[in-house]
Design an enzyme around this catalytic site. Structure first.
Site, short mmCIF file in Angstrom:
data_model
loop_
_atom_site.label_atom_id
_atom_site.label_comp_id
_atom_site.label_asym_id
_atom_site.label_seq_id
_atom_site.Cartn_x
_atom_site.Cartn_y
_atom_site.Cartn_z
N ARG A 197 0.84 -1.20 0.00
CA ARG A 197 0.00 0.00 0.00
C ARG A 197 0.88 1.25 0.00
O ARG A 197 2.02 1.24 0.44
CB ARG A 197 -0.95 0.01 1.19
CG ARG A 197 -0.24 0.04 2.56
CD ARG A 197 -0.24 1.42 3.16
NE ARG A 197 0.51 1.49 4.42
CZ ARG A 197 1.72 1.98 4.52
NH1 ARG A 197 2.37 2.37 3.45
NH2 ARG A 197 2.34 2.06 5.69
N SER A 216 -2.74 10.76 5.98
CA SER A 216 -1.97 10.07 7.02
C SER A 216 -0.54 10.61 7.11
O SER A 216 0.02 10.75 8.21
CB SER A 216 -1.92 8.57 6.75
OG SER A 216 -3.20 8.00 6.84
N LYS A 264 0.77 5.01 1.61
CA LYS A 264 0.13 5.78 2.68
C LYS A 264 -0.63 6.96 2.08
O LYS A 264 -0.15 7.59 1.15
CB LYS A 264 1.20 6.27 3.65
CG LYS A 264 0.75 6.53 5.07
CD LYS A 264 1.96 6.87 5.93
CE LYS A 264 1.61 6.96 7.40
NZ LYS A 264 1.34 5.65 8.00
N ARG A 323 3.70 -5.83 3.28
CA ARG A 323 3.55 -6.81 4.35
C ARG A 323 3.63 -8.20 3.74
O ARG A 323 2.86 -8.53 2.83
CB ARG A 323 2.23 -6.61 5.07
CG ARG A 323 2.08 -7.47 6.33
CD ARG A 323 0.84 -7.07 7.09
NE ARG A 323 0.91 -5.66 7.48
CZ ARG A 323 -0.15 -4.86 7.59
NH1 ARG A 323 -1.36 -5.32 7.33
NH2 ARG A 323 -0.01 -3.61 7.96
N ALA A 339 -2.35 -8.64 14.86
CA ALA A 339 -2.07 -7.23 14.56
C ALA A 339 -3.28 -6.54 13.94
O ALA A 339 -3.53 -5.36 14.19
CB ALA A 339 -0.87 -7.14 13.62
N GLU A 380 9.07 0.36 3.60
CA GLU A 380 9.04 -0.39 4.85
C GLU A 380 8.47 -1.78 4.57
O GLU A 380 7.40 -1.91 3.98
CB GLU A 380 8.17 0.31 5.90
CG GLU A 380 8.21 -0.43 7.24
CD GLU A 380 7.20 0.09 8.25
OE1 GLU A 380 7.61 0.61 9.29
OE2 GLU A 380 5.98 -0.04 7.98
N GLU A 429 -5.60 -5.77 16.81
CA GLU A 429 -5.08 -4.65 17.60
C GLU A 429 -5.32 -3.32 16.89
O GLU A 429 -5.68 -2.31 17.51
CB GLU A 429 -3.58 -4.83 17.86
CG GLU A 429 -3.01 -3.78 18.81
CD GLU A 429 -1.54 -3.48 18.59
OE1 GLU A 429 -0.90 -3.05 19.55
OE2 GLU A 429 -1.05 -3.64 17.45
#
Length: 211
Positions: free
Chosen positions: A54, A60, A56, A88, A162, A150, A165
């Site tokens: 993705r 954001s 951002k 991810r 996760a 990242e 959360e």
């Protein structure tokens, strides 16, 4: 963790931000698919279950810059926001996480800037994942831009935890009741036990099958 990459890369508009960061995601996604295919060919096994990526949102990014005391401009976005582009990687077993991280590290054109191992050193909340901050060169018609990406690597069970959360943080705007936080920590321990049991079971199956 604040990491600054040389901002003299001539990215001047939001359109250019999305262009180069999307290009960086495409390159790393392709690399991961090739590595997964090669691993299947050599070992008859895929360490990667699936990949999510993705960019951002501008909203954001602006919030993050303001939170850290920076002006909301393109230069500061590129300089100070490390997770504009995020990937991810979800895998089955904890051992796969470190195997994938090493495969990424050995890519000649990927430069690893920083690593945070939240598996061996979980956050107080119970969060576990393996984070890598890397740069990958994006070759445009008139220049080459080193773009930060990242990378988060985690098991299916870690990703499930996760995700829950994140939903709780969003619902309570970061101020969840204490008993909910404690339940999350307990769930994190259960996730770790499950991952360990699945890892041992997988190793036993491999031994019994001679693979």
């Amino acid at each position: 963790m604040e990491v600054i990459v040389d901002a003299d890369n001539q990215i001047e508009t939001w359109q250019e931000v999305t262009l180069v960061y999307n290009a960086a995601l495409k390159q790393i996604n392709t690399k991961l698919e090739i590595l997964n295919d090669e691993f299947q060919h050599v070992h008859q096994y895929n360490p990667i279950e699936h990949i999510k990526s993705r960019i951002k949102t501008s909203e954001s990014i602006v919030k993050k810059l303001k939170r850290n005391g920076y002006e909301s401009d393109i230069e500061n976005m590129v300089k100070y926001v490390n997770d504009i582009a995020g990937i991810r990687i979800i895998c089955s077993f904890t051992s796969d996480i470190y195997r994938i991280a090493e495969m990424i590290r050995l890519q000649n054109d990927i430069h690893v800037i920083a690593v945070k191992d939240y598996i061996r050193n979980p956050k107080p909340s119970g969060y576990k994942s393996y984070h890598m901050l890397v740069t990958v060169p994006v070759f445009l018609s008139d220049r080459t831009v080193d773009v930060k990406v990242e990378i988060q690597i985690r098991t299916v069970a870690m990703d499930f935890w996760a995700s829950l959360e994140h939903k709780i943080k969003y619902k309570f705007e970061g101020n969840a009741p204490e008993h909910v936080k404690n339940e999350l920590i307990e769930c994190s321990k259960m996730v770790s036990e499950l991952d360990n049991k699945m890892q041992k079971l997988n190793e036993e199956i491999k031994e019994l099958s001679g693979t």
